[in-house]
Motif scaffolding. Structure first.
Motif, PDB file in Angstrom:
ATOM      1  N   GLY A 225       0.641  -6.182   6.636  1.00 48.97           N
ATOM      2  CA  GLY A 225       0.803  -6.063   8.094  1.00 48.97           C
ATOM      3  C   GLY A 225       2.086  -5.373   8.482  1.00 48.97           C
TER       4      GLY A 225
ATOM      5  N   PRO B 245       0.804  -1.230   0.000  1.00 48.10           N
ATOM      6  CA  PRO B 245       0.000   0.000   0.000  1.00 48.10           C
ATOM      7  C   PRO B 245       0.838   1.281   0.000  1.00 48.10           C
ATOM      8  CG  PRO B 245      -0.986  -1.630   1.431  1.00 48.10           C
ATOM      9  CD  PRO B 245       0.321  -2.214   0.989  1.00 48.10           C
ATOM     10  N   CYS B 246       1.948   1.280   0.728  1.00 47.53           N
ATOM     11  CA  CYS B 246       2.770   2.500   0.754  1.00 47.53           C
ATOM     12  C   CYS B 246       3.414   2.747  -0.606  1.00 47.53           C
ATOM     13  CB  CYS B 246       3.819   2.427   1.863  1.00 47.53           C
ATOM     14  SG  CYS B 246       4.794   0.907   1.838  1.00 47.53           S
TER      15      CYS B 246
ATOM     16  N   CYS C 260       5.911   1.257   9.690  1.00 50.61           N
ATOM     17  CA  CYS C 260       4.798   0.304   9.616  1.00 50.61           C
ATOM     18  C   CYS C 260       3.917   0.387  10.860  1.00 50.61           C
ATOM     19  CB  CYS C 260       5.331  -1.111   9.431  1.00 50.61           C
ATOM     20  SG  CYS C 260       6.309  -1.272   7.921  1.00 50.61           S
TER      21      CYS C 260
HETATM   22  S1  SF4 Z   1       2.696  -1.384   6.978  1.00 53.95           S
HETATM   23 FE1  SF4 Z   1       4.740  -0.724   6.323  1.00 53.95          FE
HETATM   24  S2  SF4 Z   1       5.234  -1.875   4.457  1.00 53.95           S
HETATM   25 FE2  SF4 Z   1       3.022  -2.070   4.861  1.00 53.95          FE
HETATM   26  S3  SF4 Z   1       2.035  -0.437   3.674  1.00 53.95           S
HETATM   27 FE3  SF4 Z   1       2.424   0.417   5.697  1.00 53.95          FE
HETATM   28  S4  SF4 Z   1       4.466   1.360   5.600  1.00 53.95           S
HETATM   29 FE4  SF4 Z   1       4.229   0.016   3.823  1.00 53.95          FE
END
Ligand code: SF4
Ligand SMILES: Cc1cc2nc3c(=O)[nH]c(=O)nc-3n(C[C@H](O)[C@H](O)[C@H](O)COP(=O)(O)OP(=O)(O)OC[C@H]3O[C@@H](n4cnc5c(N)ncnc54)[C@H](O)[C@@H]3O)c2cc1C
Ligand code: SF4
Length: 422
Positions: free
Chosen positions: A213, A184-185, A279
């Motif tokens: 996760g 997602p990021c 995260c």
């Molecule tokens: S949890 Fe971490 S790796 Fe997963 S989308 Fe969010 S920032 Fe990115």
């Protein structure tokens, strides 16, 4: 936040970076290097002082700094927005129709099947995603695949660091349509770039996300080698999961040794995930801005054994709707049954907890002097207002404590402070 763009050092030391490499792409890789830090994180290091204009360009695209919610203009016609799960036109349990894809992929192979469908039909020229690094299979690197076999070679989850967006400028220079599959990021970074760069808007036709996760430090993978007397230089394979759902982690060495570790032994307890600081404060780990997001769908949040492979699929945008329908018609994907966002709560309790807690965590971080991301359109304040005060206070205090003890920030990234391979 200071009244100016954050510098790369501030983004990294503030714990906002997750290593996508987009800043290097925007500033030019000659000006910003990505290094693997001793903590096992890929982080940007300026090779020369960056001017304020470059910092501003980086802030505008960096998914650590700017995490904007979905654009209502992109939504599928009948999409409804859930406070936790964001927009979804449909939530279904589904899998890749090809049994080999389903077996080799992380869950049910939906993302691989969609990527294969896109290149096979010529809807895009290639797919940008991630796979095991050539010659260093414990590491992960970006892959650019123009045919279905290549897309399959990048199937499955890579839980460690990677820089999927590092070369996106060169890919845009090709002037050809493509799709991105990522965390997602990563997709947030893509959307940020699309807001700044008309070429990215035109050429990145589809953006698909895995529900996430969190990404582990490379120390988590290194721990497997240390526990089993293996060295990274000896590895011929390091697969995090797949070959079954979820499938074990499997490491093999050139001289024929192998180790397998079951999913629950590796990932059963969130405390042992060695998650990156970003995260722990992620406001969108569920791919709200993706066209389609795919997740695991184990009742209660974890697998009770191996199964044939299934995904929970959230069809989010009009483009995602069109793609998923086309893939169904072509028999690239198969729907098992309808699902719902409330069933997603059961599949992903850790996502629900994080989404509800994230605003309180920002308050704690800010109280300790750390920068926090801007999260317009992600309903973080609305969700916080729905939580008991005691929950918010606990989360905010814990975040402040962690920020003050260095666990929500990070040491500086430097060219001479790097990971030592075994
Ligand atoms: S949890 Fe971490 S790796 Fe997963 S989308 Fe969010 S920032 Fe990115
Ligand atoms: C770091 C991480 C955390 C995860 N956490 C969760 C979770 O909390 N809940 C959950 O339901 N599922 C989680 N997953 C698993 C993920 O949701 C499944 O990959 C998803 O269900 C899609 O399954 P699939 O079979 O369609 O994927 P596949 O068909 O195997 O396709 C996976 C695609 O993702 C890409 N990819 C894999 N790893 C990365 C990476 N590190 N960065 C960018 N792209 C990558 C691959 O290149 C491939 O294109 C996580 C995966 C990762 C990598
Ligand atoms: S999150 Fe990505 S764009 Fe932001 S600083 Fe880290 S590597 Fe650069």
């Amino acid at each position: 936040m200071p009244g100016r763009p954050l510098t790369l050092d501030e983004i990294v030391q503030g714990g906002l970076c997750m290593g996508c490499g987009l800043c290097a792409a925007v500033a030019a890789p000659e000006r910003v290097a990505m290094v693997m830090t001793p903590e096992g994180r890929l982080r940007p290091v300026p090779r020369e002082p960056l001017d304020a204009a470059t910092d501003a360009r980086i802030n505008a695209v960096c998914p650590g700094v700017t995490v904007q919610g979905p654009d209502p203009a992109d939504a599928a016609l009948e999409a409804e927005t859930d406070d936790i799960w964001g927009p979804a036109d449909e939530v279904v349990i589904a899998h890749a129709s090809d049994p080999d894809v389903r077996y080799r992929a992380a869950s049910g192979g939906i993302l691989t099947a969609l990527g294969q469908h896109l290149v096979a039909t010529g809807a895009v020229d290639f797919v940008l995603h991630v796979g095991a690094a050539q010659g260093a299979p414990m590491r992960s690197e970006a892959r650019v695949d123009a045919d279905p076999d290549g897309v399959l070679a990048g199937a499955s989850s890579r839980y460690g660091p990677s820089t999927p967006l590092h070369d996106i400028t060169q890919l845009l220079d090709r002037g050809r349509p493509f799709a991105v599959i990522g965390k997602p990021c990563d997709i947030t970074g893509v959307r940020n770039l699309q807001r700044q760069d008309p070429r990215a808007r035109e050429l990145i036709r589809y953006a698909l996300a895995l529900v996430c996760g969190g990404m582990s430090d490379l120390t988590k993978s290194q721990g497997v080698l240390d526990d089993h007397g293996m060295r990274e230089s000896e590895l011929s394979l390091f697969r995090y999961r797949g070959h079954g759902n979820p499938g074990p982690l499997r490491a093999e060495t050139e001289d024929g040794r192998a180790v397998e570790i079951g999913y629950n032994a590796m990932w059963g307890d969130e405390v042992g995930w060695a998650l990156q600081p970003r995260c722990k404060i992620c406001p969108d780990a569920i791919g709200e801005v993706a066209d389609i997001a795919a997740a695991d769908c184990w009742p209660g949040g974890g697998p009770s054994g191996e199964d044939a492979g299934f995904n929970a699929v959230l069809v989010r945008t009009a483009r995602g709707r069109e793609l998923f329908d086309a893939a169904l018609r072509a028999d690239a994907v198969t729907i098992d049954r309808a699902s719902s966002v409330r069933e997603m709560d059961d599949f992903q309790p850790h996502q629900v907890r994080k989404k509800n807690a994230v605003r309180a965590r920002y308050i704690g971080m800010a109280a300790a002097g750390l920068p926090v991301p801007a999260t317009p359109g992600l309903r973080t304040v609305k969700l916080a207002k729905q939580q008991p005060l005691s929950f918010l206070l606990t989360e905010a205090r814990a975040a402040r404590r962690r920020a003050k003890t260095g666990r929500l920030g990070e040491p500086p990234a430097r060219l001479d402070r790097v990971w030592q391979s075994t």
